[in-house]
Write a protein that holds these residues in place. Structure first.
Motif, short mmCIF file in Angstrom:
data_model
loop_
_atom_site.label_atom_id
_atom_site.label_comp_id
_atom_site.label_asym_id
_atom_site.label_seq_id
_atom_site.Cartn_x
_atom_site.Cartn_y
_atom_site.Cartn_z
N VAL A 87 -13.76 -12.23 29.54
CA VAL A 87 -15.20 -12.50 29.48
C VAL A 87 -15.95 -11.18 29.57
O VAL A 87 -15.81 -10.43 30.54
N CYS A 88 -16.72 -10.88 28.53
CA CYS A 88 -17.53 -9.66 28.49
C CYS A 88 -19.00 -10.03 28.38
O CYS A 88 -19.36 -11.04 27.75
N PHE A 89 -19.83 -9.19 28.98
CA PHE A 89 -21.27 -9.42 28.93
C PHE A 89 -21.93 -8.06 28.74
O PHE A 89 -21.96 -7.23 29.66
N ASN A 90 -22.44 -7.82 27.54
CA ASN A 90 -22.99 -6.52 27.19
C ASN A 90 -24.45 -6.43 27.60
O ASN A 90 -25.30 -7.13 27.05
N PRO A 91 -24.81 -5.57 28.54
CA PRO A 91 -26.21 -5.48 28.98
C PRO A 91 -27.13 -4.83 27.94
O PRO A 91 -28.36 -4.88 28.10
N PHE A 92 -26.56 -4.24 26.89
CA PHE A 92 -27.38 -3.57 25.88
C PHE A 92 -27.91 -4.55 24.82
O PHE A 92 -28.68 -4.14 23.95
N ASP A 93 -27.49 -5.81 24.86
CA ASP A 93 -27.95 -6.77 23.86
C ASP A 93 -29.46 -6.92 23.91
O ASP A 93 -30.05 -7.06 24.99
N LEU A 94 -30.08 -6.92 22.74
CA LEU A 94 -31.53 -7.11 22.64
C LEU A 94 -31.81 -8.58 22.34
O LEU A 94 -31.28 -9.13 21.36
N PRO A 95 -32.63 -9.23 23.15
CA PRO A 95 -32.91 -10.65 22.91
C PRO A 95 -33.76 -10.85 21.67
O PRO A 95 -34.55 -9.97 21.28
N GLU A 96 -33.61 -12.02 21.06
CA GLU A 96 -34.39 -12.33 19.87
C GLU A 96 -35.71 -12.98 20.24
O GLU A 96 -35.83 -13.64 21.27
N GLY A 97 -36.71 -12.80 19.35
CA GLY A 97 -37.99 -13.48 19.53
C GLY A 97 -38.80 -12.97 20.69
O GLY A 97 -39.56 -13.72 21.31
N GLN A 98 -38.65 -11.70 21.07
CA GLN A 98 -39.37 -11.15 22.21
C GLN A 98 -40.57 -10.32 21.73
O GLN A 98 -40.87 -10.23 20.55
N ASP A 99 -41.24 -9.68 22.71
CA ASP A 99 -42.44 -8.91 22.42
C ASP A 99 -42.08 -7.54 21.82
O ASP A 99 -40.91 -7.15 21.73
N GLU A 100 -43.13 -6.79 21.44
CA GLU A 100 -42.93 -5.49 20.82
C GLU A 100 -42.29 -4.49 21.78
O GLU A 100 -41.60 -3.56 21.36
N ASP A 101 -42.51 -4.68 23.09
CA ASP A 101 -41.99 -3.70 24.05
C ASP A 101 -40.62 -4.09 24.57
O ASP A 101 -40.17 -3.57 25.60
N THR A 102 -39.93 -4.99 23.87
CA THR A 102 -38.61 -5.42 24.32
C THR A 102 -37.63 -4.26 24.39
O THR A 102 -36.84 -4.15 25.34
#
Length: 599
Positions: A303-318
């Motif tokens: 099980v891996c969980f990458n903290p660098f993933d960028l979420p979809e549908g967020q604001d400009e400052d994501t």
């Protein structure tokens, strides 16, 4: 008269199946008398209610529902079309007014009963005209059971006296005993058809699940919490209809707090409420599997969980906020805050790691594969500064050492779905703060996503484990304060009442929870609990002697309180229980079923 309900042959396999069906749904035969029925296990008599009180309040049928003997109560409801209801009300008003005028013309005394009926009819007509209510035909039937005729006579007298105390005129179904008994069976069949017109308010007050002890505000997500411990009335609660959507559940170990929380989660899922759970003991795995939820076992092999993933549908400052979160995460990995020079070197390396994958502040680049922690370490090595080299060396256990498993590759399971469970059981103590921070960050991103507004509930089971971590404590405090603004609720479940009440965070969580649930408490903390929740002596005694699943609900702006015990269906119980003996039986039954039918 004797009516055989089913023929039960004894010679073949279908006979056994037919015997099971008849034993389940009804007797093989019965004897019908003028006022009673003789069943294989006893006798019964039925009554139809012909007269009702003029006004009723919430839970007015409660005495019948909690009768200590065996009494079947059946309520048949049939809506009347608005056009027909209006016509009948007009005719009724005309008859009543005509009778009143006739009495006045002939000098007779006024009929106060008719005048009251005319007032009621006029109010009903006005309510229908404004669309505030409707009319229904309602039939109320009672069936009294006893072992023999002598006992039945005594039970009938007690039930009729109880009905009379409620201003109900209960008449025996003479020469229609069979029809009266069938009317109280769960068949939705009313052959007696002794009906009375009820408006919406009176019918709502007559509903069997109305509790006279608790009158909460109910919105679109009411949940059955259980049955009242003293009156057996149903206790319904809607956390999303209260001033805020938070709750706190406090109980000693083994009192049933996790069991009750799982029941509420299951029932909220039926209302399409999205639920996220922080599960320190991996107790929600079976529940997530049963309802098609997402289970992420942080720390489990593979099980891996990458903290660098960028979420979809967020604001400009994501992009900027993700870079700042990486700095917070690295500080948690290193066990303390970073010096300004180290933070500057880390910020350069984070931006460079994203740039190496072609990702920058342009939203169009966010769909590309995100960098890994190993990429960040490589950029720190390329930086050339002493601070960057120091950070790279201290991050080595998470990149190439024994802690690398969680960050070794891209995310294996995305935290999406209607139920998301983050299990922390497999995380070693050394990396638990880091894994917890990853889970809480993922939950907060979903809660604070302005592009996807919906009802959400965040369950933090065994919250005392989070409160011992600084990042977990700050998350609970932030969510307790601002969850309502994001249409979300925080459910804090803990067995460590002393820690919760002794900290500023714990008191803030309690103060911002409109729903407060107390299960069995230990004598060592009952005085502190009593002071914090303003409990009476009787309520403290109840909590000290409460059985498993019994709880005291404190909530609502008016200080509504109700003692209840949780109830669960067989399938709900199988998913909620953590009893090792029951889990072994369930696993054995599941394995047997797979052997019988591998498909």
């Amino acid at each position: 008269m004797r009516f055989p309900f089913a023929h039960r042959p004894e010679s073949n396999r279908s006979a056994d199946r037919g015997e099971q069906v008849t034993d389940t749904f009804g007797p093989s035969a019965l004897r019908v008398g003028a006022k009673s029925l003789e069943l294989p296990g006893g006798v019964c008599a039925s009554f139809a209610v012909a007269g009702y009180p003029r006004e009723v309040g919430a839970g007015w049928l409660e005495p019948l529902l909690t009768y200590p003997g065996r009494l079947d109560v059946s309520l048949h409801v049939e809506p009347i079309p608005p056009l027909i209801a209006a016509q009948r009300l007009r005719r009724q008003l005309a008859r009543l007014e005509s009778s009143s005028r006739s009495n006045a013309d002939h000098g007779r005394m006024a009929d106060f009963t008719a005048e009251a009926a005319a007032d009621d009819a006029a109010n009903l007509a006005a309510s229908l005209a404004r669309g505030h209510g409707r009319l229904f035909r309602m039939g109320l039937y009672l069936t009294v059971h006893a072992a023999d005729a002598e006992e039945l006579e005594a039970e009938v007298q007690r039930v009729r006296a109880l009905a009379a105390s409620l201003l109900l005129n209960a008449q025996p179904t003479t020469f229609r005993a069979l029809q009266g008994w069938v009317a109280t069976l769960p068949l939705a069949t009313d052959a007696v058809r002794l009906r009375r017109a009820f408006d919406t308010g009176a019918l709502a007050a007559s509903f069997p699940f109305t509790s006279p002890d608790l009158e909460p505000r109910l919105g679109q997500t009411p949940v059955l919490y259980g049955l009242n411990a003293y009156s057996s009335g149903a206790v319904w609660w809607d956390r999303f209809a209260q001033d805020n959507h938070n709750s706190v559940t406090i109980a000693r170990s083994g009192a049933g707090k996790s069991y009750f929380t799982k029941l509420e989660v299951l029932r909220l899922l039926f209302h399409q409420v999205e639920v996220a759970v922080v599960d320190p003991e991996d107790e929600y795995r079976r529940l997530a599997s049963a309802v098609g939820g997402t289970h992420i076992g942080l720390g489990a092999p593979g099980v891996c969980f990458n903290p660098f993933d960028l979420p979809e549908g967020q604001d400009e400052d994501t992009f900027i906020r993700r870079a700042l979160f990486i700095q917070t995460l690295v500080a948690a990995m290193l066990g303390g805050p970073l010096a300004p020079a180290h933070r500057a070197a880390l910020d350069r390396a984070v931006v460079a790691a994203y740039a190496a994958r072609g990702i920058n502040s342009d939203r169009r680049t966010w769909g590309r594969p995100a960098p890994l922690l190993a990429d960040l370490a490589a950029q720190l090595d390329r930086d050339g500064s002493a601070e960057a080299a120091d950070l790279s060396a201290r991050l080595a256990p998470y990149v190439t050492g024994s802690y690398r498993g969680l960050f070794a590759g891209p995310t294996t399971t995305r935290p999406d779905g209607h139920l998301i469970v983050f299990s922390l059981r497999d995380l070693p103590e050394e990396t638990r703060p880091v894994g917890m921070l990853l889970a809480l960050d993922a939950i907060w991103r979903r809660v604070a996503n302005t592009g996807d507004r919906r009802r959400r509930l965040v369950v933090v089971d065994e919250a005392w484990t989070l409160m011992h971590e600084s990042e977990g404590a700050r998350f609970l405090y932030r969510l307790a304060k601002s969850a309502r603004k994001h249409w979300a609720g925080l459910a804090v479940v803990t067995q460590d009442a002393a820690d919760l009440l002794a900290s500023d965070l714990g008191r803030a969580v309690i103060a911002n929870s409109a729903t407060q649930l107390l299960l069995r408490q230990s004598p060592q903390v009952i005085d502190e609990i009593g002071t914090a929740f303003d409990l009476t002596g009787g309520e403290k005694a109840f909590l000290l002697a409460a059985g498993r699943g019994e709880a005291l609900l404190c909530g609502g702006s008016g200080g509504d309180r109700a003692a209840f015990y949780a109830v669960a269906g067989p399938q709900e119980h199988d998913l909620a229980t953590t009893d090792p003996a029951e889990l072994i039986e369930l696993d054995a039954a599941r394995g047997h079923a797979e052997e019988v039918d591998p498909l």
